[in-house]
Design a protein around this motif. Sequence first.
Motif, PDB file in Angstrom:
ATOM      1  N   ARG A 167       0.840  -1.199   0.000  1.00 57.52           N
ATOM      2  CA  ARG A 167       0.000   0.000   0.000  1.00 57.52           C
ATOM      3  C   ARG A 167       0.877   1.253   0.000  1.00 57.52           C
ATOM      4  NH1 ARG A 167      -4.832   1.510   4.276  1.00 57.52           N
ATOM      5  NH2 ARG A 167      -5.104   3.655   3.571  1.00 57.52           N
ATOM      6  N   ARG A 168       1.865   1.299   0.875  1.00 57.15           N
ATOM      7  CA  ARG A 168       2.739   2.468   0.961  1.00 57.15           C
ATOM      8  C   ARG A 168       3.586   2.629  -0.302  1.00 57.15           C
ATOM      9  NH1 ARG A 168       4.845   2.716   7.309  1.00 57.15           N
ATOM     10  NH2 ARG A 168       2.836   3.419   8.151  1.00 57.15           N
ATOM     11  N   ILE A 169       4.024   1.524  -0.875  1.00 56.31           N
ATOM     12  CA  ILE A 169       4.842   1.567  -2.090  1.00 56.31           C
ATOM     13  C   ILE A 169       4.045   2.156  -3.252  1.00 56.31           C
ATOM     14  CG2 ILE A 169       5.950   0.127  -3.850  1.00 56.31           C
ATOM     15  CD1 ILE A 169       6.757  -1.739  -1.447  1.00 56.31           C
ATOM     16  N   PHE A 170       2.819   1.675  -3.436  1.00 56.44           N
ATOM     17  CA  PHE A 170       2.006   2.187  -4.545  1.00 56.44           C
ATOM     18  C   PHE A 170       1.595   3.636  -4.313  1.00 56.44           C
ATOM     19  CE2 PHE A 170       1.702  -2.250  -5.802  1.00 56.44           C
ATOM     20  CZ  PHE A 170       1.704  -2.146  -7.193  1.00 56.44           C
ATOM     21  N   GLU A 171       1.356   4.018  -3.074  1.00 56.18           N
ATOM     22  CA  GLU A 171       1.089   5.426  -2.778  1.00 56.18           C
ATOM     23  C   GLU A 171       2.301   6.283  -3.127  1.00 56.18           C
ATOM     24  OE1 GLU A 171      -2.121   5.042   0.917  1.00 56.18           O
ATOM     25  OE2 GLU A 171       0.023   5.230   1.343  1.00 56.18           O
ATOM     26  N   LYS A 172       3.492   5.780  -2.858  1.00 58.40           N
ATOM     27  CA  LYS A 172       4.733   6.484  -3.179  1.00 58.40           C
ATOM     28  C   LYS A 172       4.827   6.762  -4.678  1.00 58.40           C
ATOM     29  CE  LYS A 172       9.174   7.583  -2.081  1.00 58.40           C
ATOM     30  NZ  LYS A 172       9.556   8.612  -1.104  1.00 58.40           N
ATOM     31  N   LEU A 173       4.263   5.883  -5.480  1.00 56.82           N
ATOM     32  CA  LEU A 173       4.336   6.020  -6.936  1.00 56.82           C
ATOM     33  C   LEU A 173       3.125   6.743  -7.507  1.00 56.82           C
ATOM     34  CD1 LEU A 173       5.806   2.511  -7.820  1.00 56.82           C
ATOM     35  CD2 LEU A 173       7.011   4.690  -7.563  1.00 56.82           C
ATOM     36  N   GLY A 174       2.343   7.370  -6.647  1.00 57.13           N
ATOM     37  CA  GLY A 174       1.272   8.239  -7.114  1.00 57.13           C
ATOM     38  C   GLY A 174      -0.078   7.586  -7.320  1.00 57.13           C
ATOM     39  N   TYR A 175      -0.210   6.306  -6.992  1.00 55.43           N
ATOM     40  CA  TYR A 175      -1.499   5.630  -7.142  1.00 55.43           C
ATOM     41  C   TYR A 175      -2.438   6.025  -6.000  1.00 55.43           C
ATOM     42  CZ  TYR A 175       0.728   2.466 -10.509  1.00 55.43           C
ATOM     43  OH  TYR A 175       1.384   1.941 -11.597  1.00 55.43           O
ATOM     44  N   GLU A 176      -3.718   6.005  -6.287  1.00 52.31           N
ATOM     45  CA  GLU A 176      -4.719   6.076  -5.221  1.00 52.31           C
ATOM     46  C   GLU A 176      -4.940   4.648  -4.740  1.00 52.31           C
ATOM     47  OE1 GLU A 176      -9.432   7.120  -4.414  1.00 52.31           O
ATOM     48  OE2 GLU A 176      -8.522   7.650  -6.336  1.00 52.31           O
ATOM     49  N   VAL A 177      -4.646   4.397  -3.475  1.00 52.00           N
ATOM     50  CA  VAL A 177      -4.691   3.032  -2.963  1.00 52.00           C
ATOM     51  C   VAL A 177      -5.838   2.896  -1.958  1.00 52.00           C
ATOM     52  CG1 VAL A 177      -3.403   1.189  -1.816  1.00 52.00           C
ATOM     53  CG2 VAL A 177      -2.189   2.840  -3.254  1.00 52.00           C
ATOM     54  N   VAL A 178      -6.591   1.824  -2.105  1.00 49.26           N
ATOM     55  CA  VAL A 178      -7.679   1.504  -1.168  1.00 49.26           C
ATOM     56  C   VAL A 178      -7.301   0.208  -0.457  1.00 49.26           C
ATOM     57  CG1 VAL A 178     -10.142   0.992  -0.908  1.00 49.26           C
ATOM     58  CG2 VAL A 178      -9.375   2.611  -2.675  1.00 49.26           C
ATOM     59  N   GLY A 179      -7.119   0.286   0.860  1.00 51.19           N
ATOM     60  CA  GLY A 179      -6.756  -0.887   1.653  1.00 51.19           C
ATOM     61  C   GLY A 179      -7.992  -1.591   2.172  1.00 51.19           C
ATOM     62  N   LEU A 180      -8.084  -2.890   1.909  1.00 51.39           N
ATOM     63  CA  LEU A 180      -9.257  -3.685   2.267  1.00 51.39           C
ATOM     64  C   LEU A 180      -8.881  -4.817   3.219  1.00 51.39           C
ATOM     65  CD1 LEU A 180     -10.660  -4.127  -1.366  1.00 51.39           C
ATOM     66  CD2 LEU A 180     -11.369  -2.389   0.288  1.00 51.39           C
ATOM     67  N   ASN A 181      -9.702  -5.007   4.224  1.00 57.59           N
ATOM     68  CA  ASN A 181      -9.542  -6.148   5.130  1.00 57.59           C
ATOM     69  C   ASN A 181     -10.789  -7.011   5.005  1.00 57.59           C
ATOM     70  OD1 ASN A 181      -8.795  -7.923   7.128  1.00 57.59           O
ATOM     71  ND2 ASN A 181      -8.627  -6.402   8.749  1.00 57.59           N
ATOM     72  N   HIS A 182     -10.619  -8.213   4.504  1.00 57.88           N
ATOM     73  CA  HIS A 182     -11.727  -9.129   4.216  1.00 57.88           C
ATOM     74  C   HIS A 182     -11.794 -10.167   5.338  1.00 57.88           C
ATOM     75  CE1 HIS A 182     -14.526 -11.227   1.520  1.00 57.88           C
ATOM     76  NE2 HIS A 182     -13.856 -12.345   1.718  1.00 57.88           N
ATOM     77  N   LEU A 183     -12.524  -9.857   6.394  1.00 59.75           N
ATOM     78  CA  LEU A 183     -12.574 -10.741   7.561  1.00 59.75           C
ATOM     79  C   LEU A 183     -13.266 -12.060   7.248  1.00 59.75           C
ATOM     80  CD1 LEU A 183     -13.574  -8.275  10.440  1.00 59.75           C
ATOM     81  CD2 LEU A 183     -11.295  -9.117   9.869  1.00 59.75           C
ATOM     82  N   GLY A 184     -12.719 -13.128   7.791  1.00 62.82           N
ATOM     83  CA  GLY A 184     -13.376 -14.436   7.678  1.00 62.82           C
ATOM     84  C   GLY A 184     -14.451 -14.557   8.748  1.00 62.82           C
ATOM     85  N   ASP A 185     -15.638 -14.067   8.445  1.00 59.83           N
ATOM     86  CA  ASP A 185     -16.701 -14.044   9.458  1.00 59.83           C
ATOM     87  C   ASP A 185     -17.929 -14.846   9.038  1.00 59.83           C
ATOM     88  OD1 ASP A 185     -17.842 -12.493   7.473  1.00 59.83           O
ATOM     89  OD2 ASP A 185     -18.434 -10.845   8.802  1.00 59.83           O
ATOM     90  N   TRP A 186     -17.746 -15.783   8.102  1.00 59.62           N
ATOM     91  CA  TRP A 186     -18.893 -16.533   7.605  1.00 59.62           C
ATOM     92  C   TRP A 186     -18.452 -17.939   7.241  1.00 59.62           C
ATOM     93  CZ3 TRP A 186     -23.393 -14.726   8.684  1.00 59.62           C
ATOM     94  CH2 TRP A 186     -24.548 -15.181   8.044  1.00 59.62           C
ATOM     95  N   GLY A 187     -19.375 -18.842   7.191  1.00 62.72           N
ATOM     96  CA  GLY A 187     -19.056 -20.210   6.811  1.00 62.72           C
ATOM     97  C   GLY A 187     -19.425 -21.216   7.888  1.00 62.72           C
ATOM     98  N   THR A 188     -19.261 -22.496   7.566  1.00 61.04           N
ATOM     99  CA  THR A 188     -19.675 -23.580   8.461  1.00 61.04           C
ATOM    100  C   THR A 188     -18.977 -23.519   9.815  1.00 61.04           C
ATOM    101  OG1 THR A 188     -19.958 -24.971   6.503  1.00 61.04           O
ATOM    102  CG2 THR A 188     -19.946 -26.081   8.619  1.00 61.04           C
ATOM    103  N   GLN A 189     -17.756 -22.939   9.860  1.00 61.68           N
ATOM    104  CA  GLN A 189     -17.043 -22.888  11.135  1.00 61.68           C
ATOM    105  C   GLN A 189     -17.824 -22.097  12.181  1.00 61.68           C
ATOM    106  OE1 GLN A 189     -16.002 -21.473   8.290  1.00 61.68           O
ATOM    107  NE2 GLN A 189     -14.682 -19.696   8.627  1.00 61.68           N
ATOM    108  N   PHE A 190     -18.677 -21.179  11.731  1.00 63.39           N
ATOM    109  CA  PHE A 190     -19.464 -20.413  12.706  1.00 63.39           C
ATOM    110  C   PHE A 190     -20.673 -21.204  13.190  1.00 63.39           C
ATOM    111  CE2 PHE A 190     -16.928 -17.398  10.368  1.00 63.39           C
ATOM    112  CZ  PHE A 190     -16.227 -16.866  11.436  1.00 63.39           C
ATOM    113  N   GLY A 191     -21.090 -22.152  12.384  1.00 63.72           N
ATOM    114  CA  GLY A 191     -22.065 -23.117  12.883  1.00 63.72           C
ATOM    115  C   GLY A 191     -21.444 -23.955  13.987  1.00 63.72           C
TER     116      GLY A 191
END
Length: 615
Positions: A167-191
């Motif tokens: 993220r920091r590297i691409f920002e350094k090169l002038g890109y607009e960067v969107v940081g995403l955190n995709h939490l594992g909050d679904w699936g059979t394990q929650f059953g």
Amino acid sequence: MKKDRFKEQVAATVAAAFRSVYEKQHQVIGSADIFDPDFIYEHLEKPKDPQLARFALPVHRYAGMLKESPDRIAEKVAHHVTTSLREALESAADIECDAVRGYLNARVNFEALARETISEVLSLQNCFGGSDEGSGKKVLIEYSSPNIAKPFGVGHLRSTILGHSLRRIFEKLGYEVVGLNHLGDWGTQFGKMIIAYGKWGREVTLDAHAIEKLQQLYVRFHTEAETDDSLNEEARAAFKRLEDGEPEATELWERFKSISQAEFNQVYQILGVSFDYVHGESFYNDKMESLIGRLQAAGLTRQSEGALIVDLNDPQLPPCLLKKADGATLYSTRDLAGLVYRWKTWRFHELLYVVGSAQKDHFKQIFRVIDLLEDAAKVPAPERMSGRAKHVDFGWILFGEKTMSTRRGNIVVLTDVLTEAVKLAEQRIREKNPELLSKQAAARTMLGEFHPIAVMIGVGAVIFSQLSVRRHKDVNFDWDEVLNFEGETGPYLQYTHARLCSLLRHYGKDVLPVVDYSLLKRDEEERVVELLADFPQAIGAAAENYDPYFISAHLLKLASAFNKVYQRKDKSGRIDKIVSENLQLSAARAALVKAVQTVLQEGLYLLGLQAPEEM
């Protein structure tokens, strides 16, 4: 990638020499004019021995076309640069060429290189090495993505810090960067978690050490299920109730999620990591049916033993499963919906999934499904998301013989690793510089009460241990190596930065870019200047390869080269001091020190490490 001006000069000069010497044989091969400056620029290399030259061009590729040996070609071109082009071309004035074993070696005028490089660093400071190549382009980076109701294990460390650094590297090169955190909050394990909590956890207080208690319940479920398979059926049914929105199941799941996110946020604070959006898999629940409808309308789905699948028409990949026979969706379904949602929301230039190598086939399936869908819809190239999404994979972290299976309960918890690292760092400081500990009070963190610089060093050591290895390789985690102040480690770079800061304090004057650069004429200083000049290319290589390793490797070379300057002795065997009674020489060397300190600080920032001024 920002071009190196001196490299461009070399390419232009060599191209002119080739055209002059071999005018009759000049030709275009395929789409490439092999005497063109841009072609030569792309093929210029760095010699393995930096003392040989600044740049080298292997001329073996020209031998067949020019009907001469590589050695003879290199000799003729080098001779022409020296004798005929020096006055004719301004770009040749600062360049010397010679031939060595089929290579055309080019050196540039050191004083000019030092003046331009150091002046630029001192002028731009932490902006040095940046560019606007990403202007108007948006890059999405998904990283970290831990699972809720479980401790933050080291298995998610590499994704977290790789993604944050990118993220920091691409920002350094002038890109607009969107940081995403995709939490594992679904699936059979929650059953499974719902059933485990209902059977054995009702009396458990989740106010203190909640994550550990939830982990214990999860482990107990798998232990019990080994002899009672009915528990797995109960878990599947519980997850179906959660998918259907049953209030009791939903309330319990929300509680697990809240507990987990609170702990994750503390971990991210220690690591210095942040995100723009945190969405769990569940965020895409209401977005899956429309995607499935599109796939069905395109004729890409079929039923297989009651499940809904997409055939990928690829012998190397199994079909992509969208729905199980009981109607439950899967991780792949949610990732497909997520990819489509992100494209509609951000129209990204690139989407990077920073996820371990074990998920290679999963992402191949996802990208193939999107490719088939857009083919079926005849989506024109500028409007296609396929090809823009990329899997930035990486290897495992290995702790001796330990495995990291959460089912078996022997997960290596990240906060335990960080705590141990900070403890050892504080111990090293106490051994090397005990006075430092008295200058600033210890501070309370989630890891315990530690000196702030010990936290910088310990956490930085763990981060650097992951980024100093090519991302596709496994990392063997060894405490002695990770916290070595003299090896190729994070503490070594931080210690070098602190030494540079100490030298600048000792100099005690303003560092000016207008100095006599001819005084920096020793081989050791020349090597430092060349590495300073190459910093922008290291950043570009890190972005091009999606691998911060290129920056970490470059910083190690720079620190090592500077320390040779620092430890250099004069003819009488005494240390050749950076700051001396020779005011002009001290001013030149102070400019060099300030440039190295600036680049080292910025490089550490790009990797996600702090740069202490004292150690």
